[in-house]
Design an enzyme around this catalytic site. Structure first.
Site, PDB file in Angstrom:
ATOM      1  N   GLU A  36       0.847  -1.195   0.000  1.00  9.12           N
ATOM      2  CA  GLU A  36       0.000   0.000   0.000  1.00  9.12           C
ATOM      3  C   GLU A  36       0.884   1.246   0.000  1.00  9.12           C
ATOM      4  N   GLY A  41      -6.710   0.719   3.680  1.00 10.33           N
ATOM      5  CA  GLY A  41      -8.187   0.786   3.572  1.00 10.33           C
ATOM      6  C   GLY A  41      -8.654   1.477   2.301  1.00 10.33           C
ATOM      7  N   GLY A  42      -7.749   2.231   1.659  1.00  8.61           N
ATOM      8  CA  GLY A  42      -8.072   2.830   0.360  1.00  8.61           C
ATOM      9  C   GLY A  42      -9.229   3.812   0.392  1.00  8.61           C
ATOM     10  N   THR A  43      -9.918   3.895  -0.734  1.00 13.98           N
ATOM     11  CA  THR A  43     -10.979   4.897  -0.906  1.00 13.98           C
ATOM     12  C   THR A  43     -12.130   4.668   0.062  1.00 13.98           C
ATOM     13  N   SER A 185     -25.517  13.855 -10.843  1.00 14.28           N
ATOM     14  CA  SER A 185     -26.622  13.359  -9.995  1.00 14.28           C
ATOM     15  C   SER A 185     -26.530  11.840  -9.859  1.00 14.28           C
ATOM     16  N   TYR A 187     -24.350   8.599  -7.632  1.00 12.87           N
ATOM     17  CA  TYR A 187     -24.318   8.231  -6.213  1.00 12.87           C
ATOM     18  C   TYR A 187     -23.811   9.364  -5.326  1.00 12.87           C
ATOM     19  N   GLY A 277     -18.099  11.120 -11.544  1.00 13.20           N
ATOM     20  CA  GLY A 277     -17.597   9.769 -11.803  1.00 13.20           C
ATOM     21  C   GLY A 277     -16.168   9.580 -11.333  1.00 13.20           C
ATOM     22  N   ALA A 331     -17.641  -1.252  -3.209  1.00 15.56           N
ATOM     23  CA  ALA A 331     -16.724  -1.863  -2.248  1.00 15.56           C
ATOM     24  C   ALA A 331     -16.934  -3.379  -2.142  1.00 15.56           C
ATOM     25  N   HIS A 459     -44.993 -10.293   9.771  1.00 19.89           N
ATOM     26  CA  HIS A 459     -45.883  -9.136   9.693  1.00 19.89           C
ATOM     27  C   HIS A 459     -45.874  -8.415  11.039  1.00 19.89           C
TER      28      HIS A 459
HETATM   29  C1  FAD Z   1     -17.649   9.265  -1.598  1.00 20.05           C
HETATM   30  C2  FAD Z   1     -17.717   7.797  -1.917  1.00 20.05           C
HETATM   31  C3  FAD Z   1     -18.648   7.002  -1.289  1.00 20.05           C
HETATM   32  C4  FAD Z   1     -18.708   5.646  -1.579  1.00 20.05           C
HETATM   33  N1  FAD Z   1     -19.656   4.906  -0.941  1.00 20.05           N
HETATM   34  C5  FAD Z   1     -19.754   3.597  -1.218  1.00 20.05           C
HETATM   35  C6  FAD Z   1     -20.707   2.801  -0.545  1.00 20.05           C
HETATM   36  O1  FAD Z   1     -21.466   3.285   0.298  1.00 20.05           O
HETATM   37  N2  FAD Z   1     -20.779   1.496  -0.854  1.00 20.05           N
HETATM   38  C7  FAD Z   1     -19.962   0.935  -1.789  1.00 20.05           C
HETATM   39  O2  FAD Z   1     -20.077  -0.267  -2.041  1.00 20.05           O
HETATM   40  N3  FAD Z   1     -19.030   1.664  -2.434  1.00 20.05           N
HETATM   41  C8  FAD Z   1     -18.911   2.981  -2.169  1.00 20.05           C
HETATM   42  N4  FAD Z   1     -17.954   3.719  -2.801  1.00 20.05           N
HETATM   43  C9  FAD Z   1     -17.073   3.048  -3.777  1.00 20.05           C
HETATM   44  C10 FAD Z   1     -15.935   2.310  -3.046  1.00 20.05           C
HETATM   45  O3  FAD Z   1     -15.224   3.221  -2.247  1.00 20.05           O
HETATM   46  C11 FAD Z   1     -15.013   1.673  -4.062  1.00 20.05           C
HETATM   47  O4  FAD Z   1     -15.753   0.849  -4.935  1.00 20.05           O
HETATM   48  C12 FAD Z   1     -13.948   0.824  -3.369  1.00 20.05           C
HETATM   49  O5  FAD Z   1     -13.176   1.623  -2.512  1.00 20.05           O
HETATM   50  C13 FAD Z   1     -13.061   0.125  -4.391  1.00 20.05           C
HETATM   51  O6  FAD Z   1     -12.100  -0.642  -3.709  1.00 20.05           O
HETATM   52  P1  FAD Z   1     -10.704  -1.023  -4.377  1.00 20.05           P
HETATM   53  O7  FAD Z   1     -10.043  -1.936  -3.391  1.00 20.05           O
HETATM   54  O8  FAD Z   1     -10.914  -1.456  -5.753  1.00 20.05           O
HETATM   55  O9  FAD Z   1      -9.903   0.339  -4.484  1.00 20.05           O
HETATM   56  P2  FAD Z   1      -9.510   1.489  -3.431  1.00 20.05           P
HETATM   57  O10 FAD Z   1     -10.405   1.482  -2.246  1.00 20.05           O
HETATM   58  O11 FAD Z   1      -9.428   2.738  -4.222  1.00 20.05           O
HETATM   59  O12 FAD Z   1      -8.074   1.040  -2.933  1.00 20.05           O
HETATM   60  C14 FAD Z   1      -6.970   0.985  -3.755  1.00 20.05           C
HETATM   61  C15 FAD Z   1      -5.724   1.181  -2.910  1.00 20.05           C
HETATM   62  O13 FAD Z   1      -4.573   0.889  -3.708  1.00 20.05           O
HETATM   63  C16 FAD Z   1      -3.544   1.814  -3.417  1.00 20.05           C
HETATM   64  N5  FAD Z   1      -2.649   1.826  -4.569  1.00 20.05           N
HETATM   65  C17 FAD Z   1      -2.951   2.182  -5.849  1.00 20.05           C
HETATM   66  N6  FAD Z   1      -1.908   1.961  -6.665  1.00 20.05           N
HETATM   67  C18 FAD Z   1      -0.911   1.465  -5.890  1.00 20.05           C
HETATM   68  C19 FAD Z   1       0.403   1.023  -6.162  1.00 20.05           C
HETATM   69  N7  FAD Z   1       0.895   1.022  -7.405  1.00 20.05           N
HETATM   70  N8  FAD Z   1       1.154   0.577  -5.128  1.00 20.05           N
HETATM   71  C20 FAD Z   1       0.652   0.540  -3.868  1.00 20.05           C
HETATM   72  N9  FAD Z   1      -0.600   0.933  -3.558  1.00 20.05           N
HETATM   73  C21 FAD Z   1      -1.370   1.377  -4.558  1.00 20.05           C
HETATM   74  C22 FAD Z   1      -4.274   3.118  -3.173  1.00 20.05           C
HETATM   75  O14 FAD Z   1      -3.495   3.985  -2.389  1.00 20.05           O
HETATM   76  C23 FAD Z   1      -5.528   2.613  -2.435  1.00 20.05           C
HETATM   77  O15 FAD Z   1      -5.322   2.622  -1.050  1.00 20.05           O
HETATM   78  C24 FAD Z   1     -17.832   5.075  -2.521  1.00 20.05           C
HETATM   79  C25 FAD Z   1     -16.871   5.868  -3.151  1.00 20.05           C
HETATM   80  C26 FAD Z   1     -16.806   7.214  -2.855  1.00 20.05           C
HETATM   81  C27 FAD Z   1     -15.759   8.056  -3.528  1.00 20.05           C
HETATM   82  N1  NAD Z   2     -23.536   4.214  -2.097  1.00 24.76           N
HETATM   83  C1  NAD Z   2     -22.621   3.789  -2.967  1.00 24.76           C
HETATM   84  O1  NAD Z   2     -22.477   2.608  -3.256  1.00 24.76           O
HETATM   85  C2  NAD Z   2     -21.691   4.791  -3.593  1.00 24.76           C
HETATM   86  C3  NAD Z   2     -21.639   6.095  -3.118  1.00 24.76           C
HETATM   87  C4  NAD Z   2     -20.768   6.981  -3.722  1.00 24.76           C
HETATM   88  C5  NAD Z   2     -19.973   6.566  -4.763  1.00 24.76           C
HETATM   89  N2  NAD Z   2     -20.051   5.293  -5.214  1.00 24.76           N
HETATM   90  C6  NAD Z   2     -19.199   4.851  -6.349  1.00 24.76           C
HETATM   91  O2  NAD Z   2     -18.433   5.930  -6.802  1.00 24.76           O
HETATM   92  C7  NAD Z   2     -18.637   6.110  -8.204  1.00 24.76           C
HETATM   93  C8  NAD Z   2     -18.548   7.563  -8.549  1.00 24.76           C
HETATM   94  O3  NAD Z   2     -19.710   8.272  -8.100  1.00 24.76           O
HETATM   95  P1  NAD Z   2     -20.210   9.548  -8.885  1.00 24.76           P
HETATM   96  O4  NAD Z   2     -21.493   9.986  -8.303  1.00 24.76           O
HETATM   97  O5  NAD Z   2     -19.087  10.517  -8.997  1.00 24.76           O
HETATM   98  O6  NAD Z   2     -20.389   8.975 -10.359  1.00 24.76           O
HETATM   99  P2  NAD Z   2     -21.665   8.450 -11.164  1.00 24.76           P
HETATM  100  O7  NAD Z   2     -21.130   7.849 -12.396  1.00 24.76           O
HETATM  101  O8  NAD Z   2     -22.575   7.678 -10.287  1.00 24.76           O
HETATM  102  O9  NAD Z   2     -22.448   9.799 -11.553  1.00 24.76           O
HETATM  103  C9  NAD Z   2     -21.824  10.855 -12.238  1.00 24.76           C
HETATM  104  C10 NAD Z   2     -22.894  11.735 -12.862  1.00 24.76           C
HETATM  105  O10 NAD Z   2     -22.272  12.926 -13.306  1.00 24.76           O
HETATM  106  C11 NAD Z   2     -22.796  13.281 -14.582  1.00 24.76           C
HETATM  107  N3  NAD Z   2     -21.788  14.142 -15.235  1.00 24.76           N
HETATM  108  C12 NAD Z   2     -20.568  13.766 -15.706  1.00 24.76           C
HETATM  109  N4  NAD Z   2     -19.893  14.855 -16.180  1.00 24.76           N
HETATM  110  C13 NAD Z   2     -20.693  15.937 -15.983  1.00 24.76           C
HETATM  111  C14 NAD Z   2     -20.540  17.346 -16.228  1.00 24.76           C
HETATM  112  N5  NAD Z   2     -19.439  17.874 -16.767  1.00 24.76           N
HETATM  113  N6  NAD Z   2     -21.558  18.172 -15.879  1.00 24.76           N
HETATM  114  C15 NAD Z   2     -22.688  17.653 -15.331  1.00 24.76           C
HETATM  115  N7  NAD Z   2     -22.880  16.333 -15.069  1.00 24.76           N
HETATM  116  C16 NAD Z   2     -21.893  15.484 -15.378  1.00 24.76           C
HETATM  117  C17 NAD Z   2     -23.033  11.933 -15.239  1.00 24.76           C
HETATM  118  O11 NAD Z   2     -23.967  12.030 -16.295  1.00 24.76           O
HETATM  119  C18 NAD Z   2     -23.554  11.090 -14.076  1.00 24.76           C
HETATM  120  O12 NAD Z   2     -24.949  11.180 -13.924  1.00 24.76           O
HETATM  121  C19 NAD Z   2     -20.007   5.508  -8.476  1.00 24.76           C
HETATM  122  O13 NAD Z   2     -20.104   5.052  -9.798  1.00 24.76           O
HETATM  123  C20 NAD Z   2     -20.065   4.377  -7.504  1.00 24.76           C
HETATM  124  O14 NAD Z   2     -19.456   3.272  -8.118  1.00 24.76           O
HETATM  125  C21 NAD Z   2     -20.902   4.397  -4.653  1.00 24.76           C
END
Ligand code: FAD
Ligand code: NAD
Length: 475
Positions: A36, A41-43, A185, A187, A277, A331, A459
């Site tokens: 890492e 824990g990443g994103t 609009s 997630y 996105g 995730a 129920h």
């Molecule tokens: C605001 C937000 C809310 C979200 N809410 C939800 C939710 O409620 N439910 C849900 O299911 N998903 C949610 N997601 C999406 C979810 O966070 C991601 O789908 C998930 O984190 C992906 O996991 P991953 O392990 O693929 O990558 P990541 O979590 O991005 O982890 C990748 C890790 O790899 C590390 N890394 C990258 N390249 C290298 C390298 N070359 N060497 C060493 N380390 C490296 C990075 O530092 C990072 O820590 C949300 C995302 C965002 C942005």
């Molecule tokens: N509860 C969850 O599971 C959760 C929560 C947050 C994020 N996520 C993950 O993170 C990813 C990213 O979320 P997100 O909301 O950024 O992406 P998204 O792909 O869900 O939505 C992005 C939206 O932005 C619009 N858009 C793109 N460019 C634009 C522009 N220039 N002007 C106006 N609108 C524009 C798209 O048409 C789309 O509707 C999701 O795809 C999801 O996988 C999941």
């Protein structure tokens, strides 16, 4: 079992995908290391699921306690409801620290070696890690790439992290702007509009496509729009994109028509969240050393066993999971893919079943779904020669929802007319994110509405909305 290699398995990226893969690898007896570069824990743990859900939990309570009309209908009165923005931000931050610690401890307890630094492929079964104390090369029988994703910021948009920011900064809740523009609009746009509107910000939501929530089933999006957007202090601009955004005080946003590209308006707001996105973090991974090319959107090409592909052929001993392969950026999908990859590494052939993986947006009320939208099912039906049926039920006909005074909601089941097989289930309403799992299990087992209509639900429970929908489908 490591046959002359340093490890059986090396995982690049300790997000939820890498973590899930590592835990499963240990249970299969593999000597495992995880690399890492930044935050364990990443994103999800640091900038995604966890802090955003903590903010949604706190802001959701504020919304509930300030809804005098709703509380009165239950016979309750409360005085002025106050909150402390910094204390809410601290709640999210503390939760991140706790879960990050738990995740790291779970790896250490299982004797997974944690290597801090940037991991890069250095040829077949070989990884170079750039650490604070120099580069080192390690060998492994198998390598899983799990580098995740980062926010996508469209060209023309300048992010300063203070007045114009992505979710990376948004989850810190450093300020509460009076007026915030949310671009997108999907997630993130939806969840943050829930947070900001509950805490009193005025919102302008800008969506480039010609409808809000373009990724969701139409019936669900229509009702969700009415409840989550129209009834709140949220102005919407649809079919419009943010062509240029200049940070500052005020933030200046130039808007253009998405189809014609003509300028339509300039707005000035206090802050702007860019939620347009995410893109894969797949640069500088050394993929060229094993002859792998990224696809046109920079995702790592994989098959359903999570094996990396080069020109359509499997690259031996190399796997890619999570956001970086772009199959399903969630995730739990990332960790499910990690488990599938490890099973294949251990000789148990398995493929992932995306159709049965649920998704949820944690708004108030929540949106959830599993499987296909009605439109996608219709397209498949045309291709494969079957008719699609749908059945809908409403929370306003559910006793538990009425008892809670939370009757806004709909459940929709999409199924094959000929066999009754459930193809998709969509829910908008209270606790939708929990209710969806019954449907997810049904789809995983390819069950029919006929079978499901015979199951007995307690129920009065919210789960009866699905019970009712299955019964409607067969009546
Ligand atoms: C605001 C937000 C809310 C979200 N809410 C939800 C939710 O409620 N439910 C849900 O299911 N998903 C949610 N997601 C999406 C979810 O966070 C991601 O789908 C998930 O984190 C992906 O996991 P991953 O392990 O693929 O990558 P990541 O979590 O991005 O982890 C990748 C890790 O790899 C590390 N890394 C990258 N390249 C290298 C390298 N070359 N060497 C060493 N380390 C490296 C990075 O530092 C990072 O820590 C949300 C995302 C965002 C942005
Ligand atoms: N509860 C969850 O599971 C959760 C929560 C947050 C994020 N996520 C993950 O993170 C990813 C990213 O979320 P997100 O909301 O950024 O992406 P998204 O792909 O869900 O939505 C992005 C939206 O932005 C619009 N858009 C793109 N460019 C634009 C522009 N220039 N002007 C106006 N609108 C524009 C798209 O048409 C789309 O509707 C999701 O795809 C999801 O996988 C999941």
């Amino acid at each position: 079992m490591n046959q002359g290699f340093d490890y059986d398995l090396v995982i690049i990226g300790a997000g939820v995908g890498g973590h899930g893969a590592a835990l499963h690898a240990v249970s299969c007896g593999l000597k495992t290391a995880i690399i890492e570069a930044y935050d364990m824990g990443g994103t999800c743990v640091n900038r995604g699921c966890i802090p955003s859900k903590a903010l949604l939990a706190a802001s959701g309570r504020v919304r509930e306690l300030r809804d005098a009309h709703h509380l009165k209908s239950l016979g309750i009165q409360v005085g002025n409801v106050e909150f402390d923005r910094q204390a809410i931000a601290n709640h999210a931050d503390n939760l991140v620290s706790k879960i990050q610690g738990d995740l790291t401890n779970s790896l250490q307890r299982l004797k997974v070696d944690i290597i801090r630094g940037w991991g890069k492929l250095a040829g077949t079964q070989k990884v170079t890690v750039t650490t604070d104390s120099g580069d080192k090369t390690i060998t492994a029988k198998d390598i899983i790439l799990s580098p995740g994703s980062i926010p996508f910021v469209p060209p023309g948009i300048e992010v300063d992290g203070k007045t114009v920011f992505t979710s990376d900064q948004g989850v810190k809740l450093e300020s509460l702007p009076d007026w915030i523009a949310i671009i997108g609009s999907g997630y993130i746009g939806l969840e943050f509009s829930d947070i900001y509107s509950a805490l009193g910000s005025e919102i302008t939501m800008i969506e480039a496509l010609n409808q809000l929530m373009p990724g969701f089933d139409r019936d669900i999006a229509k009702l969700a729009e009415r409840v989550l957007i129209t009834s709140r202090d949220i102005e919407t601009k649809v079919g419009i994109y943010a062509k240029k955004i200049i940070p500052g005080s005020p933030v200046v946003i130039e808007l253009a028509d998405f189809k014609t590209k003509e300028d339509v308006d300039v707005i000035e707001v206090d802050a702007c969240l860019v939620a347009t996105g995410r893109i894969p973090a797949t640069q500088n991974l050394g993929l060229e050393s094993v002859g792998v090319e990224l696809d046109r959107r920079n995702f790592i090409p994989v098959n359903d066993s999570m094996a990396v592909l080069s020109a359509g052929e499997i690259v031996p001993h190399l796997w890619a999971i999570g956001d970086a392969n772009g199959k399903m950026m969630l995730a739990h999908a990332a960790s499910a893919q990690g488990i599938v990859a490890v099973d294949n590494i251990c000789g148990k052939h398995r493929e992932i079943d995306y159709r049965s993986i649920p998704a949820a947006a944690f708004t108030h009320p929540e949106i959830s779904y599993v499987g296909m939208t009605e439109t996608a099912a219709q397209d498949l039906g045309k291709e494969s020669g079957f008719e699609v049926g749908t059945a809908r039920t409403y929370f306003k006909g559910n006793s538990k929802a009425l008892a809670e005074g939370e009757a806004d909601g709909i459940a929709k089941v999409v199924y094959r007319q000929d066999t009754g097989e459930v193809l998709g289930v969509h829910i908008f309403g209270m606790h939708a994110s929990d209710l969806i799992h019954e449907a997810s299990a049904a789809i995983a087992n390819r069950q029919s509405v006929q079978t499901l209509a015979h199951l007995v639900h307690a129920h009065p429970t919210l789960s009866e909305v699905l019970d009712e929908a299955y019964k409607r489908a067969v009546s």
